[in-house]
Design an enzyme around this catalytic site. Structure first.
Site, PDB file in Angstrom:
ATOM      1  CD  GLU A   1     -11.170-106.136  -0.943  1.00  0.00           C
ATOM      2  OE1 GLU A   1     -11.514-104.947  -0.842  1.00  0.00           O
ATOM      3  OE2 GLU A   1     -11.991-107.062  -1.089  1.00  0.00           O
TER       4      GLU A   1
ATOM      5  N   GLY B   1     -15.927-111.890  -1.297  1.00  0.00           N
ATOM      6  CA  GLY B   1     -16.260-111.648  -2.696  1.00  0.00           C
ATOM      7  C   GLY B   1     -16.269-112.899  -3.564  1.00  0.00           C
TER       8      GLY B   1
ATOM      9  CB  SER C   1     -19.648-114.711   0.467  1.00  0.00           C
ATOM     10  OG  SER C   1     -18.641-114.478  -0.491  1.00  0.00           O
TER      11      SER C   1
ATOM     12  CE  LYS D   1     -15.243-105.389  -0.425  1.00  0.00           C
ATOM     13  NZ  LYS D   1     -14.659-106.680  -0.735  1.00  0.00           N
TER      14      LYS D   1
ATOM     15  CD  GLU E   1     -14.197-108.764   6.222  1.00  0.00           C
ATOM     16  OE1 GLU E   1     -15.362-108.659   5.844  1.00  0.00           O
ATOM     17  OE2 GLU E   1     -13.266-108.087   5.763  1.00  0.00           O
TER      18      GLU E   1
ATOM     19  CG  ASN F   1     -15.761-102.462   2.728  1.00  0.00           C
ATOM     20  OD1 ASN F   1     -15.610-101.369   2.199  1.00  0.00           O
ATOM     21  ND2 ASN F   1     -14.820-103.404   2.730  1.00  0.00           N
TER      22      ASN F   1
HETATM   23  C1  PEP Z   1     -15.583-107.399   2.667  1.00  0.00           C
HETATM   24  O1  PEP Z   1     -14.891-107.038   1.742  1.00  0.00           O
HETATM   25  O2  PEP Z   1     -15.416-106.915   3.788  1.00  0.00           O
HETATM   26  C2  PEP Z   1     -16.589-108.422   2.396  1.00  0.00           C
HETATM   27  C3  PEP Z   1     -17.031-109.120   3.403  1.00  0.00           C
HETATM   28  O3  PEP Z   1     -16.998-108.589   1.086  1.00  0.00           O
HETATM   29  P1  PEP Z   1     -18.140-109.586   0.536  1.00  0.00           P
HETATM   30  O4  PEP Z   1     -19.309-109.466   1.476  1.00  0.00           O
HETATM   31  O5  PEP Z   1     -18.452-109.083  -0.829  1.00  0.00           O
HETATM   32  O6  PEP Z   1     -17.559-110.957   0.555  1.00  0.00           O
END
Ligand code: PEP
Length: 255
Positions: A99, A175, A215, A13, A169, A11
Site C-alpha cells: 500500500e 484484502g 488474506s 493499518k 505479500e 498489521n
Molecule cells: C496486509 O496488508 O499486510 C495484509 C496481508 O492484509 P490482509 O490480511 O487483509 O490481506
C-alpha cells in the site's frame, strides 16, 4: 528451539480507535498462551503505539510500527524516525508494504534506505515484497520479487540480513479474500530464500524468517503453515479480531 521461530504480525493499518486497540492488545496478552511458541507482533497506527505498548507491557508480544522515515531527525513534516519508534517501545517496523509502494510511491531504493535506518536504530524491519496480478499473469513473478528483494536489501551485511524478516505479500491477495495457494506461496518463499543466500550466505538465509501475507484467515492458514519455507504470517484484516489472529498464530506454533 526451531531453526526459525515462527512469527505472526498483525498489521492493523488505519483501523481501530484507541480503546479498541487497547482492548485487542489486552486480549492478546491474556490469551498469549494459546500460541506460546509463536513470536507475536502488533502493529497499530502510529498514534496508538504508546497506548498499545502500555497494554503489552510485561508480556513478550512485540510492538511494531507500520512505517518509518529513513532520516534520524529533521524537517520532515508528518514523518516518524526509527529512533522515535524505539523510544516508544517498538521492536519491529513494517517497511515497503504494497500500500505504501503504490499509494506513497515507495521504490525499492526508498525501502532500502528505510531498512538500513531501521536496522541502525535497532529495529527488526519486516520488509514486504510481492507481485501484482498483472505481473503474475504475465509470468513475471520471479523477476519482480527477485528485483524487489535485491533492491530493498542492497548493501546490507549478512549480520543485518539475519536480523530482518521478509514478508511475501502478493498484491492481488491483500484484502481481496484471494489467498495464494500453498504451492504458489512456497515457490516464491523458496525463491526469496535463495536470493537471501546470494545476498548473505545460505546458512544466514536459512535463519531468516519469511512470512506470507495476503488474506490469511483461520480457515486457510493450516496448509500455508505446513510449507517448509513459510515461517509465519503478516495479517491484515484478520488481525483485527482476537479470535482470528490467535487462531492464525496457533497454526504456526511448533509443538
Ligand atoms: C496486509 O496488508 O499486510 C495484509 C496481508 O492484509 P490482509 O490480511 O487483509 O490481506
Amino acid at each position: 528451539m526451531p531453526a526459525r521461530p515462527p512469527i505472526v504480525a498483525g498489521n492493523w493499518k488505519m483501523n481501530l480507535d484507541r480503546a479498541q486497540g487497547r482492548a485487542l492488545a489486552a486480549t492478546a496478552v491474556a490469551r498469549r498462551h494459546e500460541a506460546a511458541s509463536t513470536e507475536l507482533v502488533l502493529c497499530p497506527p502510529a498514534v496508538y503505539l504508546d497506548t498499545v505498548g502500555a497494554a503489552l507491557a510485561g508480556s513478550d508480544i512485540g510492538l511494531g510500527a507500520q512505517n518509518a522515515h529513513d532520516k534520524p531527525s529533521g524537517a520532515f513534516t508528518g514523518e516518524v524516525a526509527s529512533a522515535m519508534l524505539v523510544d516508544v517501545g517498538c521492536r519491529y517496523v513494517i517497511l515497503g508494504h504494497s500500500e505504501r509502494r503504490t499509494l506513497c510511491g515507495e521504490t525499492d531504493a526508498v525501502v532500502n534506505q528505510k531498512t538500513k535506518a531501521a536496522l541502525a536504530a535497532g529495529l527488526v524491519p519486516i520488509v514486504c515484497v510481492g507481485e501484482t496480478l498483472e505481473e503474475r499473469e504475465a509470468g513475471r513473478t520471479t523477476d519482480v520479487v527477485a528485483t524487489q528483494v535485491r533492491g530493498s536489501l542492497a548493501g546490507l551485511s549478512p549480520e543485518h540480513i539475519e536480523k530482518l524478516v521478509v514478508a511475501y505479500e502478493p498484491v492481488w491477495a491483500i484484502g481481496t479474500g484471494k489467498v495464494a495457494t500453498p504451492a504458489q506461496a512456497q515457490e516464491v518463499h523458496a525463491l526469496i530464500r535463495r536470493i537471501l543466500g546470494e545476498l548473505a550466505t545460505p546458512a544466514v538465509a536459512n535463519r531468516v524468517r519469511i512470512q506470507y501475507g495476503g488474506s490469511v484467515k483461520p480457515d486457510n492458514v493450516a496448509d500455508l503453515a505446513a510449507q517448509p519455507d513459510i515461517d509465519g504470517a503478516l495479517v491484515g484484516g484478520a488481525s483485527l479480531k482476537a479470535d482470528d489472529f490467535l487462531a492464525i498464530a496457533k497454526a504456526f506454533a511448533r509443538a
